[in-house]
Write an enzyme that holds these catalytic residues in place. Structure first.
Site, PDB file in Angstrom:
ATOM      1  N   HIS A  18      -8.978  11.194   1.129  1.00 40.18           N
ATOM      2  CA  HIS A  18      -8.037  10.081   1.100  1.00 40.18           C
ATOM      3  C   HIS A  18      -6.757  10.400   1.850  1.00 40.18           C
ATOM      4  CE1 HIS A  18     -10.179   8.350  -2.639  1.00 40.18           C
ATOM      5  NE2 HIS A  18     -10.570   7.731  -1.553  1.00 40.18           N
ATOM      6  N   ASP A  39      17.310   9.270  -7.980  1.00 39.06           N
ATOM      7  CA  ASP A  39      18.731   9.323  -7.657  1.00 39.06           C
ATOM      8  C   ASP A  39      18.904   9.296  -6.131  1.00 39.06           C
ATOM      9  OD1 ASP A  39      19.208   9.435 -10.375  1.00 39.06           O
ATOM     10  OD2 ASP A  39      19.344  11.616 -10.435  1.00 39.06           O
ATOM     11  N   LYS A  96      -3.991  10.792   4.855  1.00 38.84           N
ATOM     12  CA  LYS A  96      -3.527   9.991   5.989  1.00 38.84           C
ATOM     13  C   LYS A  96      -2.481  10.834   6.714  1.00 38.84           C
ATOM     14  CE  LYS A  96      -4.051   6.788   2.341  1.00 38.84           C
ATOM     15  NZ  LYS A  96      -5.299   7.280   1.808  1.00 38.84           N
ATOM     16  N   ASP A 153       0.356  19.044  18.562  1.00 39.45           N
ATOM     17  CA  ASP A 153       1.017  20.155  19.253  1.00 39.45           C
ATOM     18  C   ASP A 153       1.743  21.084  18.296  1.00 39.45           C
ATOM     19  OD1 ASP A 153       0.045  19.268  21.636  1.00 39.45           O
ATOM     20  OD2 ASP A 153       1.916  18.412  22.355  1.00 39.45           O
ATOM     21  N   LYS A 192       3.178   4.441  -1.127  1.00 42.39           N
ATOM     22  CA  LYS A 192       3.262   5.361  -2.262  1.00 42.39           C
ATOM     23  C   LYS A 192       4.566   6.142  -2.115  1.00 42.39           C
ATOM     24  CE  LYS A 192      -1.381   4.679  -1.819  1.00 42.39           C
ATOM     25  NZ  LYS A 192      -2.101   4.144  -0.643  1.00 42.39           N
ATOM     26  N   HIS A 205       0.814  -1.213   0.000  1.00 40.80           N
ATOM     27  CA  HIS A 205       0.000   0.000   0.000  1.00 40.80           C
ATOM     28  C   HIS A 205       0.850   1.267   0.000  1.00 40.80           C
ATOM     29  CE1 HIS A 205      -3.412   2.519   1.821  1.00 40.80           C
ATOM     30  NE2 HIS A 205      -3.931   1.988   0.728  1.00 40.80           N
TER      31      HIS A 205
END
Length: 412
Positions: A311, A138, A313, A318, A133, A131
């Site tokens: 979508h 380089d 995440k 703080d 991404k 899952h």
């Protein structure tokens, strides 16, 4: 092994040696909002590439965006850049053979993580997906987030872009992420009996020296880092003093996570949840809502984002502890899949993400109020608990106990 590669390996081992964040200084992290920022950024990085590119994505779709990225990868490969693309066998099950053939003909090396297992086969492995991404170019720049290679607006042309984030990272942490991508590629190549093990070819060290941010790279796997991301969240939540804001697409936290949020609210910390408001997957949507009453009773603020599909995440705690990545707060991400998050401990970066989230809640969020929530029709309350129960049943079928749950695994 060349000195520079030993340094990179030592940094990688140090950064991933414990279950809590091991921060590396002197990085520069730039927030990217939605595909509108992300796709031009990675395309430009591909066009600057001189040595190698690693791209990991759960979903690669043969749409306008997929074609655009394939064009950029082809341009890099034609210059002699080594290009490695790793996709998930379930998330990218709809990717056409013609696109895979095109990438390979263009000189792009491709691998598929766990080709799809029949949905009627009740095996734990069916839910263990790649899952992550991640993009690494380089030793100069890396990208981490929740954005797949797919058109930002999907098939609904009248809807706003998916709400999501990624980051662009420069600095010493790039070596850590690059080594992680190399190791996963080699592992998949070995397990599938495919040629394509990455050779250890030393590259020039990045000359970037302009960073001042501390960053930690967190992964979740099924070996030594099973709970790293969850533990990092829990540690930050338990240490929070003023404010916690979580924006998560699929939010079904386990008992420990729920108690940590409730305990934070009890000691006077403002706790805010920005969650999915549009129904994308019925079980997940209404199953998550079954927990709203518990959160609201604890004094936790709940907002739903309804302008488009949420979508993201991400979290800010703080004002200085922030994370952006691929991991949702649900059992699919926290207990089953391969995930990757970046944690940034920096007030300037935290302020940028915090401002974006608060502006979104003010303009496009709908706050769920305790009084109105308690007055929901009995049918809706029943639906929520029914969906939650079905998720728990699916969890049992999948062979996991405790706070795990199942979900369709083709989320974005």
């Amino acid at each position: 092994m060349p000195q520079q590669d030993r340094h990179g390996l030592n940094l990688y081992q140090t950064a991933l040696s414990e279950s809590w964040p091991r921060f590396v200084p002197n990085n520069q992290v730039t927030l990217l909002h939605n595909g509108e920022d992300y796709f031009p950024a990675i395309e430009a990085a591909f066009d600057r590439a001189r040595h190698d590119i690693y791209l990991e994505t759960y979903i690669y779709q043969n749409d306008a965006t997929g074609q655009r990225i394939a064009d950029a990868l082809q341009r890099a490969a034609s210059r002699g850049v080594k290009v490695y693309v790793l996709i998930d066998g379930y998330g990218s099950q709809d990717l056409s053979r013609s696109m895979l053939d095109r990438l390979q003909a263009d000189g792009v090396k491709t691998l598929i993580f766990r080709p799809q297992i029949s949905p009627w086969t009740f095996q734990r492995q069916r839910l263990r997906r790649m899952h992550r991404k991640i993009v690494v170019v380089d030793r100069s720049i890396a990208f981490i987030g929740g954005i797949n290679i797919i058109d930002d607006k999907g098939s609904e042309v009248d809807m706003s872009s998916r709400f999501d984030y990624a980051v662009a990272l420069e600095g010493p942490m790039v070596d850590v992420i690059r080594l992680s991508a190399q190791r996963l590629w080699s592992r998949v190549a070995w397990s599938s009996f495919r040629k394509g093990m990455v050779k250890d070819v030393p590259l020039p060290v990045s000359t970037f020296t302009g960073g001042s941010m501390r960053a930690a790279f967190l992964i979740r796997d099924n070996f030594h880092h099973r709970r790293d991301i969850e533990e990092a969240y829990l540690q930050a939540i338990r240490q929070a003093k003023s404010e916690i804001i979580l924006a998560n697409a699929y939010f079904l936290p386990g008992l420990n996570f729920r108690h940590a949020l409730i305990d934070a609210a009890a000691r006077g910390v403002r706790v805010v949840l920005l969650l999915q408001g549009k129904v994308e997957y019925l079980l997940e949507h209404y199953g998550s809502q079954a927990l709203y009453g518990t959160f609201l009773d604890a004094g936790i603020e709940v907002y739903e984002y309804r302008k488009s599909f949420l979508h993201s995440k991400v979290a800010v705690i703080d004002g200085h502890w922030a994370t952006v990545g691929s991991s949702n707060i649900d059992p699919f991400s926290l207990l089953l899949s391969l995930e990757a998050n970046l944690v940034v401990d920096d007030e300037a970066f935290g302020a940028t993400l915090l401002q974006s989230l608060k502006r979104t809640m003010e303009t496009d969020g709908r706050q769920i109020l305790t009084a109105s929530w308690q007055q929901r029709p009995a049918g809706l309350r029943f639906t929520s608990w029914l969906c939650y129960g079905l998720l728990r049943l699916m969890q049992g079928i999948s062979g996991y106990a405790g706070e795990n749950s199942g979900r369709r695994t083709n989320e974005q």
